[in-house]
Design a protein around this motif. Structure first.
Motif, PDB file in Angstrom:
ATOM      1  N   THR A   1       0.864  -1.176   0.000  1.00 55.30           N
ATOM      2  CA  THR A   1       0.000   0.000   0.000  1.00 55.30           C
ATOM      3  C   THR A   1       0.898   1.222   0.000  1.00 55.30           C
ATOM      4  O   THR A   1       1.757   1.376   0.868  1.00 55.30           O
ATOM      5  N   GLU A   2       0.692   2.072  -1.010  1.00 56.86           N
ATOM      6  CA  GLU A   2       1.501   3.274  -1.161  1.00 56.86           C
ATOM      7  C   GLU A   2       0.562   4.458  -1.313  1.00 56.86           C
ATOM      8  O   GLU A   2      -0.248   4.495  -2.234  1.00 56.86           O
ATOM      9  N   ASN A   3       0.644   5.390  -0.383  1.00 59.06           N
ATOM     10  CA  ASN A   3      -0.240   6.557  -0.381  1.00 59.06           C
ATOM     11  C   ASN A   3      -1.714   6.140  -0.401  1.00 59.06           C
ATOM     12  O   ASN A   3      -2.530   6.734  -1.098  1.00 59.06           O
ATOM     13  N   GLY A   4      -2.030   5.070   0.341  1.00 59.80           N
ATOM     14  CA  GLY A   4      -3.403   4.595   0.437  1.00 59.80           C
ATOM     15  C   GLY A   4      -3.884   3.773  -0.753  1.00 59.80           C
ATOM     16  O   GLY A   4      -5.044   3.371  -0.795  1.00 59.80           O
ATOM     17  N   ILE A   5      -3.024   3.519  -1.724  1.00 62.47           N
ATOM     18  CA  ILE A   5      -3.401   2.765  -2.925  1.00 62.47           C
ATOM     19  C   ILE A   5      -2.688   1.418  -2.917  1.00 62.47           C
ATOM     20  O   ILE A   5      -1.473   1.353  -2.792  1.00 62.47           O
TER      21      ILE A   5
END
Length: 77
Positions: free
Chosen positions: A13-17
């Motif tokens: 998960t990166e920046n909520g994605i």
């Protein structure tokens, strides 16, 4: 054969994605083995999540001193 029913090896998960990574490895070199096999589940997730699905290719897996990592480029939108 490991996780043949899964559609990815790694989820981050990166920046909520959520992003999905599939790792494909071979004991041979890039020059002798360019074939890449995807399961139906891997292919389906890749098509649905194209902008968040990544392939990591590892060559020379049998020889840790000569391992080569390749970032696969997307070939279609």
């Amino acid at each position: 054969m490991g996780n043949r029913y899964e559609d990815r090896d790694i989820t981050i998960t990166e920046n909520g994605i959520e992003k999905y990574i599939e790792v494909k490895a071979t004991k041979d070199s890039e020059q002798t083995d360019s074939t890449l096999f995807l399961s139906y589940n891997e292919w389906s997730l890749m098509k649905k999540s194209n902008d968040r699905y990544y392939l990591a290719r590892v060559f020379n897996g049998h020889n840790p001193t000569q391992v080569t990592f390749v970032k696969m480029e997307k070939t279609e939108p």
